[in-house]
Design an enzyme around this catalytic site. Structure first.
Site, PDB file in Angstrom:
ATOM      1  N   HIS A  77     -66.861  13.407 -33.823  1.00  0.00           N
ATOM      2  CA  HIS A  77     -67.468  13.407 -32.771  1.00  0.00           C
ATOM      3  C   HIS A  77     -68.730  11.828 -32.137  1.00  0.00           C
ATOM      4  O   HIS A  77     -70.064  12.669 -32.749  1.00  0.00           O
ATOM      5  CB  HIS A  77     -68.096  14.657 -32.204  1.00  0.00           C
ATOM      6  CG  HIS A  77     -67.184  15.354 -31.435  1.00  0.00           C
ATOM      7  ND1 HIS A  77     -67.220  15.704 -30.087  1.00  0.00           N
ATOM      8  CD2 HIS A  77     -66.473  16.646 -32.550  1.00  0.00           C
ATOM      9  CE1 HIS A  77     -66.372  16.892 -30.362  1.00  0.00           C
ATOM     10  NE2 HIS A  77     -66.000  17.146 -31.746  1.00  0.00           N
TER      11      HIS A  77
ATOM     12  N   SER B 185     -85.136  25.372 -17.279  1.00  0.00           N
ATOM     13  CA  SER B 185     -84.810  23.933 -17.103  1.00  0.00           C
ATOM     14  C   SER B 185     -86.033  23.020 -16.934  1.00  0.00           C
ATOM     15  O   SER B 185     -85.879  22.046 -15.747  1.00  0.00           O
ATOM     16  CB  SER B 185     -84.101  23.549 -15.677  1.00  0.00           C
ATOM     17  OG  SER B 185     -82.725  25.048 -16.327  1.00  0.00           O
TER      18      SER B 185
ATOM     19  N   LEU C 149     -86.728  18.023 -24.008  1.00  0.00           N
ATOM     20  CA  LEU C 149     -87.569  16.370 -23.743  1.00  0.00           C
ATOM     21  C   LEU C 149     -88.681  16.279 -24.475  1.00  0.00           C
ATOM     22  O   LEU C 149     -88.935  15.106 -25.073  1.00  0.00           O
ATOM     23  CB  LEU C 149     -87.089  15.896 -22.455  1.00  0.00           C
ATOM     24  CG  LEU C 149     -85.966  15.660 -22.152  1.00  0.00           C
ATOM     25  CD1 LEU C 149     -85.883  15.374 -20.856  1.00  0.00           C
ATOM     26  CD2 LEU C 149     -85.726  14.082 -23.084  1.00  0.00           C
TER      27      LEU C 149
ATOM     28  N   GLU D 142     -70.436  10.055 -31.032  1.00  0.00           N
ATOM     29  CA  GLU D 142     -71.569  10.195 -29.715  1.00  0.00           C
ATOM     30  C   GLU D 142     -72.884  11.222 -30.377  1.00  0.00           C
ATOM     31  O   GLU D 142     -73.798  10.954 -29.651  1.00  0.00           O
ATOM     32  CB  GLU D 142     -71.186  11.645 -28.409  1.00  0.00           C
ATOM     33  CG  GLU D 142     -70.934  12.867 -28.408  1.00  0.00           C
ATOM     34  CD  GLU D 142     -69.405  12.942 -28.798  1.00  0.00           C
ATOM     35  OE1 GLU D 142     -68.569  12.176 -29.743  1.00  0.00           O
ATOM     36  OE2 GLU D 142     -68.835  14.385 -28.870  1.00  0.00           O
TER      37      GLU D 142
ATOM     38  N   LYS E  93    -100.691  28.302  -8.518  1.00  0.00           N
ATOM     39  CA  LYS E  93    -101.122  29.791  -8.874  1.00  0.00           C
ATOM     40  C   LYS E  93     -99.902  30.203  -9.915  1.00  0.00           C
ATOM     41  O   LYS E  93     -99.955  31.009 -10.686  1.00  0.00           O
ATOM     42  CB  LYS E  93    -100.648  30.546  -7.462  1.00  0.00           C
ATOM     43  CG  LYS E  93    -100.611  32.176  -8.025  1.00  0.00           C
ATOM     44  CD  LYS E  93    -102.887  31.988  -7.638  1.00  0.00           C
ATOM     45  CE  LYS E  93    -102.563  32.052  -6.400  1.00  0.00           C
ATOM     46  NZ  LYS E  93    -104.505  32.835  -6.938  1.00  0.00           N
TER      47      LYS E  93
ATOM     48  N   GLU F 263     -52.278  24.340 -30.244  1.00  0.00           N
ATOM     49  CA  GLU F 263     -53.041  25.154 -29.400  1.00  0.00           C
ATOM     50  C   GLU F 263     -52.270  25.239 -28.254  1.00  0.00           C
ATOM     51  O   GLU F 263     -52.952  26.092 -27.204  1.00  0.00           O
ATOM     52  CB  GLU F 263     -54.007  24.327 -29.400  1.00  0.00           C
ATOM     53  CG  GLU F 263     -55.485  24.504 -28.980  1.00  0.00           C
ATOM     54  CD  GLU F 263     -56.656  23.851 -28.598  1.00  0.00           C
ATOM     55  OE1 GLU F 263     -56.490  22.136 -29.067  1.00  0.00           O
ATOM     56  OE2 GLU F 263     -57.741  24.643 -28.622  1.00  0.00           O
TER      57      GLU F 263
ATOM     58  N   GLY G 100     -62.888  19.208 -26.076  1.00  0.00           N
ATOM     59  CA  GLY G 100     -62.505  20.427 -25.389  1.00  0.00           C
ATOM     60  C   GLY G 100     -61.499  21.267 -25.886  1.00  0.00           C
ATOM     61  O   GLY G 100     -60.631  20.912 -27.718  1.00  0.00           O
TER      62      GLY G 100
ATOM     63  N   GLU H  28     -89.905  24.709 -30.601  1.00  0.00           N
ATOM     64  CA  GLU H  28     -89.548  25.207 -29.397  1.00  0.00           C
ATOM     65  C   GLU H  28     -89.439  26.020 -29.235  1.00  0.00           C
ATOM     66  O   GLU H  28     -88.100  26.624 -29.793  1.00  0.00           O
ATOM     67  CB  GLU H  28     -88.372  23.886 -28.949  1.00  0.00           C
ATOM     68  CG  GLU H  28     -88.845  23.859 -27.635  1.00  0.00           C
ATOM     69  CD  GLU H  28     -86.934  22.889 -26.759  1.00  0.00           C
ATOM     70  OE1 GLU H  28     -86.981  22.203 -27.054  1.00  0.00           O
ATOM     71  OE2 GLU H  28     -86.497  23.594 -25.465  1.00  0.00           O
TER      72      GLU H  28
ATOM     73  N   CYS I 192     -62.017  13.705 -30.141  1.00  0.00           N
ATOM     74  CA  CYS I 192     -61.276  14.816 -30.242  1.00  0.00           C
ATOM     75  C   CYS I 192     -60.347  15.102 -29.508  1.00  0.00           C
ATOM     76  O   CYS I 192     -59.057  14.634 -29.796  1.00  0.00           O
ATOM     77  CB  CYS I 192     -62.678  15.415 -31.011  1.00  0.00           C
ATOM     78  SG  CYS I 192     -62.320  17.363 -31.742  1.00  0.00           S
TER      79      CYS I 192
HETATM   80  N1  GLN Z   1     -59.371  22.060 -29.609  1.00  0.00           N
HETATM   81  C1  GLN Z   1     -59.481  20.697 -30.385  1.00  0.00           C
HETATM   82  C2  GLN Z   1     -59.278  22.288 -31.567  1.00  0.00           C
HETATM   83  O1  GLN Z   1     -59.565  22.523 -31.918  1.00  0.00           O
HETATM   84  C3  GLN Z   1     -60.108  19.765 -30.289  1.00  0.00           C
HETATM   85  C4  GLN Z   1     -61.535  20.262 -29.971  1.00  0.00           C
HETATM   86  C5  GLN Z   1     -62.506  19.425 -30.147  1.00  0.00           C
HETATM   87  O2  GLN Z   1     -62.141  18.764 -28.608  1.00  0.00           O
HETATM   88  N2  GLN Z   1     -64.018  19.098 -30.575  1.00  0.00           N
HETATM   89  O3  GLN Z   1     -58.753  21.151 -32.808  1.00  0.00           O
END
Ligand code: GLN
Length: 541
Positions: free
Chosen positions: A507, A14, A19, A509, A189, A405, A354, A140, A381
């Site tokens: 995504h 860490s 970076l 981001e 050291k 799900e 998630g 790296e 997502c």
């Molecule tokens: N669990 C959800 C799926 O598999 C959303 C996945 C996520 O948010 N990356 O579709």
């Protein structure tokens, strides 16, 4: 001839090797060189895709669908180096390739061994990045010198300089120089020992970068140099940044690192151009306003689980000259306490991606709060999937709606698996992954913000919006603002009667950069900035 830079780390993990590597890549690029970045990870998983965010932090997805280490996010945010599945190898992948070759009989009866077969495969992976149009490959090595798992990688990079010539290789070692309060001094050291370990393997570092919470005086640098066989100029200080990670490249330049690298590798470059980056730091230090965003997720308290989301929020804040205070809220806390107190005062709410049921009801409650209070909302997502569940239950009137799900027997599966995902049993690399094209609907906010009709964004999910419910959603005011190019898959949903309610199945981001904020994050932050002018009338259904 391509030159090779290897970045290793010692003393503790860490230290910010990712970076530092990204910063070196950026500085060389800004001196006009064509750079490729690569990370070699010593763990046995084939990729981090199957690891828990608690173990590994975010899984960073590339355009080509590979699921990679989060350090690759730093590489993409700092450099323009194109990243592909060759940019991240693990011990698991290396062994998998070697074992497959063995099964095909390619080793012609030989005993297959770590040296030379595993090390040859590692070297082959490094060479893959060295095309004719590449000046420097920066590799790296994950982990810390002295780890059992790192040994084959270190042995491979040791051999590398014999193969391509020492003049074409540069070894940079990152260590920690701790400050001992009781002694009132910096301690060199651990760095000496770490370099000692590297030299035992046969690697003499050319440059040492020393992380420290205090400035390292020339006396200490000289001492480190003496014990580690280096001139004092090659012992570079990297002070802890209490302000921003984006200051790292500037501080490395101030300590002469870019010039040192260029000189040692005899690279011909133009002079360094960092004007826009300095302007960025200036903006960071002098925000004109401040807003707060709540990120409500399953792993909100884990520092690295939504790394790229936090970065993308900061980038959008910078674009609008705003400092963004991010509140990290566990969705299970919302389940226990309700949204009123926990979400009070935020100018915008983001629900990230998630997996798994835990905390999803808290996300659904959070989204209801954002929708009814007309607080700018951005769902990503799983955030889109929870927005669909919330809308189905509380607006369309399908009270048992859910994703399959979380509830296989839900009467209204507004989110479900596509047929092609239903029979998949292998977990690794089998989701809908990587860059996919979407068409944007006229008169959508997404189309305004992107300023284009077609986009390409990265995906990582199995479940999809169930088209059976599209008409009902539309009839109640949901706009399907983006769909896959064949029109089949929902990519973006927007609430028409709301200041800013946008949910995306991909995504975004992963494509935000500090100098170029992502259009949707930018739109979200702008909406949050305008929030004080919005009539916060409550809509209920
Ligand atoms: N669990 C959800 C799926 O598999 C959303 C996945 C996520 O948010 N990356 O579709």
């Amino acid at each position: 001839m391509t030159k090779f830079i290897f970045v290793t780390g010692g003393v503790v993990s860490s230290l910010g090797k990712g970076l530092t590597s990204a910063s070196i890549g950026m500085l060389l690029e800004r001196r006009g060189l064509r750079v490729r970045m690569q990370k070699l990870d010593p763990y046995i998983n084939v990729d981090p895709g199957t690891m828990s965010p608690y173990q590994h932090g975010e899984v960073y997805v590339l355009d080509d669908g590979s699921e990679t280490d989060l350090d690759l996010g730093h590489y993409e945010r700092f450099t323009n180096s194109p990243l592909t599945r060759h940019s991240n190898y693990t011990t698991g992948q290396i062994y998998q390739t070697v074992i497959e070759k063995e099964r095909r009989g390619e080793f012609l009866g030989k005993t297959v061994q770590v040296i030379p077969h595993i090390t040859n495969e590692i070297k082959r992976c490094i060479h893959k990045l060295a095309d004719d149009d590449v000046d420097v490959v920066i590799t790296e090595i994950g982990g810390t010198v002295g780890d059992i798992e790192s040994q084959p990688f270190l042995e491979a990079i040791r051999q590398f300089s014999t193969d391509v010539g020492k003049a074409n290789c540069l070894y940079i070692h990152l260590t920690l120089v701790p400050y001992l309060k009781a002694a009132g001094e910096l301690k060199t050291k651990p760095t000496q020992h770490s370099v000692g370990q590297l030299r035992q393997i046969g690697i003499q570092p050319d440059i040492l970068i020393c992380r420290s919470e205090r400035s390292i005086g020339s006396e200490e640098r000289e001492k480190i140099g003496l014990f580690c066989n280096l001139p004092i100029e090659a012992v570079i200080e990297e002070r802890d940044k209490d302000f921003s990670i984006y200051e790292v490249p500037i501080s490395l330049v101030d300590h002469g690192l870019d010039q040192l690298v260029v000189d040692q590798l005899s690279l011909k470059t133009r002079s360094l151009d960092l004007d826009d980056w300095r302007e960025l730091i200036h903006r960071m230090r002098n925000p004109e306003t401040e807003i707060s965003i709540a990120v409500v997720g399953k792993y909100a308290k884990h520092k690295d689980a939504y790394k790229s989301i936090y970065e993308a929020i900061d980038h959008a804040g910078l674009e609008h000259y705003a400092q963004v205070r991010v509140g990290r809220i566990e969705s299970e806390e919302i389940e226990r306490e309700g949204p009123e107190r926990l979400l009070a005062g935020y100018d915008g709410i983001l629900v990230p991606g998630g997996f798994g049921e835990r905390g999803t009801e808290g996300k659904v409650e959070t989204i209801r709060f954002a929708r009814e209070r007309k607080i700018p909302f951005f769902g990503i997502c799983l955030g889109l999937q929870c927005a669909a569940i919330e809308f189905a239950r509380n607006v369309v009137g399908l009270s048992g709606a859910n994703s399959t799900e979380f509830d296989k027997d839900t009467p209204d599966p507004v989110i479900c698996l596509l047929d092609e995902q239903k029979n998949i049993t292998f977990k690794g690399g089998t989701m809908r992954l990587g860059a996919q094209v979407s068409d944007l609907t006229a008169d959508s906010r997404a189309r305004d913000w992107y300023g284009t009709t077609t986009i390409s964004e990265r995906h990582r999910h199995r479940y999809e919006f169930n088209n059976v419910y599209r008409k009902q959603f539309e009839a109640h005011g949901m706009l399907f603002a983006g769909t896959s190019d064949n029109g089949e898959l929902v990519e973006i949903m927007e609430l028409v009667d709301h200041p800013w309610f946008v949910a995306v199945q991909f995504h975004p981001e992963f494509k935000s950069k500090p100098t170029q904020s992502h259009p949707l994050f930018s739109g979200f932050i702008q909406a949050a900035l305008r929030r004080e002018n919005v009539d916060v009338e409550i809509t209920s259904h």
